[in-house]
Design a protein around this motif. Structure first.
Motif, PDB file in Angstrom:
ATOM      1  N   LEU A   1       0.907  -1.246  -0.419  1.00 29.54           N
ATOM      2  CA  LEU A   1       0.209   0.184  -0.020  1.00 29.54           C
ATOM      3  C   LEU A   1       0.956   1.132   0.370  1.00 29.54           C
ATOM      4  N   LEU A   2       0.137   2.557  -0.162  1.00 32.23           N
ATOM      5  CA  LEU A   2       1.315   3.313  -0.746  1.00 32.23           C
ATOM      6  C   LEU A   2       0.370   4.597   0.654  1.00 32.23           C
ATOM      7  N   PRO A   3       2.071   5.641   1.806  1.00 32.90           N
ATOM      8  CA  PRO A   3       1.093   5.779   2.564  1.00 32.90           C
ATOM      9  C   PRO A   3      -0.464   6.967   2.382  1.00 32.90           C
ATOM     10  N   GLY A   4      -0.543   6.554   3.268  1.00 32.05           N
ATOM     11  CA  GLY A   4      -1.864   7.581   3.633  1.00 32.05           C
ATOM     12  C   GLY A   4      -3.217   6.949   3.473  1.00 32.05           C
ATOM     13  N   ALA A   5      -3.013   5.943   2.375  1.00 28.94           N
ATOM     14  CA  ALA A   5      -3.953   4.970   1.123  1.00 28.94           C
ATOM     15  C   ALA A   5      -5.561   4.043   2.298  1.00 28.94           C
ATOM     16  N   GLU A   6      -4.670   3.158   3.088  1.00 25.84           N
ATOM     17  CA  GLU A   6      -5.295   2.822   4.333  1.00 25.84           C
ATOM     18  C   GLU A   6      -5.916   3.468   5.148  1.00 25.84           C
ATOM     19  N   LYS A   7      -5.312   4.637   5.773  1.00 25.82           N
ATOM     20  CA  LYS A   7      -5.964   5.047   6.493  1.00 25.82           C
ATOM     21  C   LYS A   7      -7.680   6.227   6.095  1.00 25.82           C
ATOM     22  N   LEU A   8      -7.393   6.746   5.176  1.00 22.95           N
ATOM     23  CA  LEU A   8      -8.064   8.045   4.393  1.00 22.95           C
ATOM     24  C   LEU A   8      -8.809   6.550   4.463  1.00 22.95           C
ATOM     25  N   ILE A   9      -9.133   5.392   3.339  1.00 24.92           N
ATOM     26  CA  ILE A   9     -10.330   4.723   3.184  1.00 24.92           C
ATOM     27  C   ILE A   9     -11.343   4.181   4.462  1.00 24.92           C
ATOM     28  N   LYS A  10     -10.638   4.177   4.989  1.00 19.76           N
ATOM     29  CA  LYS A  10     -11.011   3.658   6.565  1.00 19.76           C
ATOM     30  C   LYS A  10     -11.455   4.492   7.321  1.00 19.76           C
ATOM     31  N   HIS A  11     -10.829   5.715   7.365  1.00 17.72           N
ATOM     32  CA  HIS A  11     -11.520   6.884   7.899  1.00 17.72           C
ATOM     33  C   HIS A  11     -13.653   6.983   6.853  1.00 17.72           C
ATOM     34  N   LEU A  12     -12.816   7.236   5.651  1.00 19.77           N
ATOM     35  CA  LEU A  12     -14.174   7.420   5.097  1.00 19.77           C
ATOM     36  C   LEU A  12     -15.343   6.321   5.607  1.00 19.77           C
ATOM     37  N   HIS A  13     -14.411   5.409   5.118  1.00 23.93           N
ATOM     38  CA  HIS A  13     -15.516   4.153   5.389  1.00 23.93           C
ATOM     39  C   HIS A  13     -16.160   4.064   7.010  1.00 23.93           C
ATOM     40  N   LYS A  14     -15.594   4.796   7.304  1.00 25.70           N
ATOM     41  CA  LYS A  14     -15.992   4.575   9.154  1.00 25.70           C
ATOM     42  C   LYS A  14     -17.570   5.574   9.649  1.00 25.70           C
ATOM     43  N   HIS A  15     -16.942   6.770   8.347  1.00 28.15           N
ATOM     44  CA  HIS A  15     -17.714   8.230   8.705  1.00 28.15           C
ATOM     45  C   HIS A  15     -19.018   7.677   7.383  1.00 28.15           C
ATOM     46  N   LYS A  16     -19.439   6.235   6.928  1.00 30.93           N
ATOM     47  CA  LYS A  16     -20.522   5.828   5.785  1.00 30.93           C
ATOM     48  C   LYS A  16     -20.190   6.920   5.344  1.00 30.93           C
ATOM     49  N   VAL A  17     -18.948   7.252   4.475  1.00 38.36           N
ATOM     50  CA  VAL A  17     -18.926   8.446   3.317  1.00 38.36           C
ATOM     51  C   VAL A  17     -19.111   7.265   2.034  1.00 38.36           C
ATOM     52  N   PRO A  18     -19.751   7.205   0.957  1.00 45.69           N
ATOM     53  CA  PRO A  18     -19.654   6.078  -0.053  1.00 45.69           C
ATOM     54  C   PRO A  18     -18.655   6.467  -0.896  1.00 45.69           C
ATOM     55  N   ILE A  19     -17.998   5.555  -0.817  1.00 45.15           N
ATOM     56  CA  ILE A  19     -16.701   5.294  -1.881  1.00 45.15           C
ATOM     57  C   ILE A  19     -16.253   4.034  -3.122  1.00 45.15           C
ATOM     58  N   ALA A  20     -15.911   4.386  -3.644  1.00 45.63           N
ATOM     59  CA  ALA A  20     -15.871   3.046  -4.908  1.00 45.63           C
ATOM     60  C   ALA A  20     -14.503   3.503  -5.452  1.00 45.63           C
ATOM     61  N   VAL A  21     -14.304   2.029  -6.850  1.00 45.07           N
ATOM     62  CA  VAL A  21     -13.346   2.784  -7.367  1.00 45.07           C
ATOM     63  C   VAL A  21     -13.697   2.639  -8.617  1.00 45.07           C
ATOM     64  N   ALA A  22     -12.365   3.657  -9.177  1.00 48.60           N
ATOM     65  CA  ALA A  22     -12.822   3.711 -10.887  1.00 48.60           C
ATOM     66  C   ALA A  22     -11.290   3.559 -11.519  1.00 48.60           C
ATOM     67  N   THR A  23     -10.797   2.444 -12.695  1.00 49.06           N
ATOM     68  CA  THR A  23      -9.412   1.948 -12.370  1.00 49.06           C
ATOM     69  C   THR A  23      -9.551   1.601 -13.820  1.00 49.06           C
ATOM     70  N   GLY A  24      -8.448   2.035 -14.451  1.00 44.15           N
ATOM     71  CA  GLY A  24      -8.550   1.433 -16.529  1.00 44.15           C
ATOM     72  C   GLY A  24      -7.931  -0.068 -16.206  1.00 44.15           C
ATOM     73  N   SER A  25      -8.207  -1.132 -15.328  1.00 43.83           N
ATOM     74  CA  SER A  25      -7.707  -2.214 -14.453  1.00 43.83           C
ATOM     75  C   SER A  25      -8.327  -3.364 -14.637  1.00 43.83           C
ATOM     76  N   SER A  26      -8.227  -4.305 -15.489  1.00 44.53           N
ATOM     77  CA  SER A  26      -9.100  -5.493 -15.051  1.00 44.53           C
ATOM     78  C   SER A  26      -9.296  -5.757 -13.833  1.00 44.53           C
ATOM     79  N   LYS A  27     -11.107  -7.153 -13.925  1.00 40.23           N
ATOM     80  CA  LYS A  27     -10.329  -7.122 -12.326  1.00 40.23           C
ATOM     81  C   LYS A  27      -9.624  -8.523 -12.124  1.00 40.23           C
ATOM     82  N   ARG A  28      -9.129  -9.196 -13.185  1.00 38.19           N
ATOM     83  CA  ARG A  28      -7.774 -10.719 -12.495  1.00 38.19           C
ATOM     84  C   ARG A  28      -6.808  -9.545 -12.504  1.00 38.19           C
ATOM     85  N   SER A  29      -6.917  -8.256 -12.716  1.00 39.13           N
ATOM     86  CA  SER A  29      -5.620  -7.935 -12.793  1.00 39.13           C
ATOM     87  C   SER A  29      -5.575  -6.981 -10.788  1.00 39.13           C
ATOM     88  N   ILE A  30      -6.970  -6.696 -10.616  1.00 37.30           N
ATOM     89  CA  ILE A  30      -7.252  -6.112  -9.543  1.00 37.30           C
ATOM     90  C   ILE A  30      -6.891  -6.978  -8.636  1.00 37.30           C
TER      91      ILE A  30
END
Length: 228
Positions: free
Chosen positions: A88-117
């Motif tokens: 993981l890159l610095p700050g990513a885990e903290k931010l994702i968990k923080h937003l989830h804890k506070h019920k902020v809707p979060i999603a991923v939009a990536t150029g990658s494939s499902k296999r790759s992810i």
């Protein structure tokens, strides 16, 4: 000036996961077979693109004597080995968990494939389970055009249960193509570029430019602040 948002859309490569370094390592190894050098200029054109689009850019730019499909066979063999080890890159885990804890809707939009992810998140499945949904641009039939087209972000927004207006969505990105795509989608964008990425001409497109997600202050966009 930043405006309040209600939903957050994350890119993955180079923002949450340290995969861009691995992509470079894999591509270097492949193009060296043909006496070519993989440069940052070429890489920046690929970032955020669908897999086949990114391969075609590489082949066209370096005039490689292979097809995109042949390149992807070689690349995916190396990805299968390297991607499950990614950090993981610095700050990513903290931010994702923080937003989830506070019920902020979060999603991923990536150029990658499902296999790759799937490979990249081998060690981080619990963290990625916090996202409400994923848009895999390389696989999703609704994504007609990869970044810098706005398709993936608009589709990600539409798939939230309340289908927010794009102006209420904040995009977090590392790639120039992603910044341009977010702007085209009518969304604000926090840009966390690679240190090697030239920033001239794009800082004005991004709402905010940071050197790391550790610098991100959610309250600047009307989101719950960190408690510590």
């Amino acid at each position: 000036m930043a405006a309040p948002v209600t939903h957050v859309i994350f890119d993955v490569d180079g923002l949450i996961l340290d995969t861009e370094r691995l992509y470079t390592q894999i591509t270097d190894k492949i193009v060296e077979q043909y006496g070519k050098t993989f440069t940052w200029d070429v890489k920046s054109k690929q970032m955020g693109k669908k897999d086949v689009e990114a391969a075609k850019i590489l082949i066209d730019e370096l005039q490689l004597p292979i097809t995109p499909e042949e390149y992807l066979v070689q690349a995916r063999a190396q990805q299968k080995i390297l991607f499950p080890t990614v950090d993981l890159l610095p700050g990513a885990e903290k931010l994702i968990k923080h937003l989830h804890k506070h019920k902020v809707p979060i999603a991923v939009a990536t150029g990658s494939s499902k296999r790759s992810i799937g490979l990249k998140t081998t060690r981080h499945q619990e963290l990625f389970s916090l996202f409400l949904h994923f848009v895999y641009s390389s696989d999703d039939p609704e994504v007609k055009h990869g970044k810098p087209a706005p398709d993936c972000f608009l589709i990600a927004s539409s798939r939230f249960s309340d289908s927010p207006d794009p102006s209420k969505c904040l995009v977090l990105e590392d790639a120039v193509n992603g910044v341009v795509a977010a702007h085209a989608a009518g969304m604000q964008c926090v840009w966390v570029p690679d240190p090697q990425q030239p920033q001239d001409g794009y800082k004005e497109t991004a709402t905010l430019t940071l050197t790391s997600l550790t610098e991100f202050k959610p309250e600047l966009f009307g989101l719950p602040p960190y408690e510590d």
